[in-house]
Design a protein around this motif. Structure first.
Motif, mmCIF file in Angstrom:
data_model
loop_
_atom_site.group_PDB
_atom_site.id
_atom_site.type_symbol
_atom_site.label_atom_id
_atom_site.label_comp_id
_atom_site.label_asym_id
_atom_site.label_seq_id
_atom_site.Cartn_x
_atom_site.Cartn_y
_atom_site.Cartn_z
ATOM 1 N N UNK A 295 -13.379 2.872 -56.128
ATOM 2 C CA UNK A 295 -13.462 3.560 -56.422
ATOM 3 C C UNK A 295 -12.463 4.355 -55.494
ATOM 4 N N UNK A 296 -12.116 2.987 -54.376
ATOM 5 C CA UNK A 296 -11.473 3.167 -52.483
ATOM 6 C C UNK A 296 -12.168 3.235 -52.181
ATOM 7 N N UNK A 297 -13.533 2.895 -52.001
ATOM 8 C CA UNK A 297 -14.623 3.046 -50.470
ATOM 9 C C UNK A 297 -15.093 1.920 -49.722
ATOM 10 N N UNK A 298 -14.208 0.984 -50.710
ATOM 11 C CA UNK A 298 -14.989 -0.281 -50.354
ATOM 12 C C UNK A 298 -15.093 -1.249 -51.326
ATOM 13 N N UNK A 299 -15.420 -2.778 -51.101
ATOM 14 C CA UNK A 299 -15.859 -3.273 -52.215
ATOM 15 C C UNK A 299 -15.808 -3.393 -53.940
ATOM 16 N N UNK A 300 -16.355 -3.489 -54.745
ATOM 17 C CA UNK A 300 -15.766 -3.398 -55.804
ATOM 18 C C UNK A 300 -17.360 -3.332 -56.790
ATOM 19 N N UNK A 301 -17.305 -3.806 -58.104
ATOM 20 C CA UNK A 301 -18.861 -3.581 -59.173
ATOM 21 C C UNK A 301 -19.046 -4.388 -60.847
ATOM 22 N N UNK A 302 -18.673 -5.327 -60.151
ATOM 23 C CA UNK A 302 -19.134 -6.156 -61.953
ATOM 24 C C UNK A 302 -19.396 -4.812 -63.251
ATOM 25 N N UNK A 303 -18.659 -4.565 -63.969
ATOM 26 C CA UNK A 303 -19.328 -4.530 -65.108
ATOM 27 C C UNK A 303 -19.213 -4.315 -66.275
ATOM 28 N N UNK A 304 -19.456 -3.458 -67.458
ATOM 29 C CA UNK A 304 -19.140 -4.178 -69.520
ATOM 30 C C UNK A 304 -18.659 -2.739 -70.005
ATOM 31 N N UNK A 305 -18.437 -2.757 -70.283
ATOM 32 C CA UNK A 305 -18.261 -1.910 -71.554
ATOM 33 C C UNK A 305 -19.752 -1.217 -72.834
#
Length: 257
Positions: free
Chosen positions: A44-54
């Protein structure tokens, strides 16, 4: 296989499902051809990222099941603002795209004497929205976890006034093929850097003088005249190399496959 990345303009947290907005969902389904059960990465542009699944929701629609958080690994240690004379169409898009890939922190589009594209009112708003879209797509592709800002287009004279008055604005570099000093002569850079590049046709003599009076230092990048979109790529690559961002802090990075 490379996991697709999506920008979402909302808070993210592990274990909390995320309803994708129209832009993200359309990109996932219509462009990336993702389906329920496919992995992806959210930021979301706030730093870092998340693994996810649809996954499917109760109504049969798609949402993202948010998993493990990963910290920043691809952001440059150098804060670089690109002050770019607005160029036409695809040239400006190319400049923004490559600037993002090369780690630029934010972008200030400026109108100069030789700027061909004139923006005002609704047309300016549409163009700015388009540029934001180019930046987001480049972040998704390149692995960026912070989204560079794109300022409202302004006159070069207004930017120079703001730069002169701002405390802590950092070093100002004016690309000028006739400058006595080379960009590579600067050595390692620690503070914020502002890079001013003209549009097609470059800056006028009066504009170069005004930039120097405001505190911009002229530097050259070799014996050849570069197009405006090429100049941005070369300058940012050199600055990031001087700052240690290019060359393997995270190991060798190969091309997309």
């Amino acid at each position: 296989m490379r996991v697709p990345r999506l920008y979402v303009n909302q808070p993210l947290a592990s274990g909390v499902d995320c309803a994708l907005d129209k832009r993200a969902l359309d990109h996932a389904v219509k462009v990336l051809r993702l389906r329920a059960g496919d992995p992806l990465c959210l930021f979301n542009g706030q730093g870092g990222e998340f693994a996810a699944m649809l996954v499917r929701d109760a109504s049969g629609g798609l949402l993202a099941q948010v998993g493990e958080f990963g910290p920043d690994r691809r952001e440059s240690p150098l804060s670089v603002r690109l002050v770019q004379g607005i160029s036409r169409g695809e040239r400006m898009d190319y400049t923004l795209q490559k600037a993002v890939e090369l780690g630029v922190t934010d972008i200030v589009p400026v109108v100069t004497e030789r700027t061909v594209l004139r923006l005002a009112g609704e047309r300016a708003e549409r163009r700015l929205a388009h540029w934001h879209g180019v930046v987001l797509a480049a972040c998704e592709q390149s692995g960026r976890t912070r989204v560079p800002g794109v300022a409202q287009p302004c006159a070069l004279s207004d930017h120079l006034t703001d730069y002169r008055a701002a405390a802590g604005a950092g070093i100002g570099l004016l690309l000028d093929s006739t400058a006595p000093d080379a960009l590579t002569d600067l050595g390692p850079l620690a503070g914020p850097v502002n890079v001013l590049i003209g549009p097609e046709g470059g800056l006028s003599a009066a504009e170069r003088q005004a930039a120097q009076a405001a505190g911009y230092r002229p530097v050259r990048m070799g014996p050849r005249i570069l197009r405006t979109e090429t100049a941005a790529v070369v300058a940012l690559a050199v600055l990031q190399a001087l700052a240690g961002d290019l060359g393997g802090r995270q190991g060798k990075v190969g091309p997309d496959r």
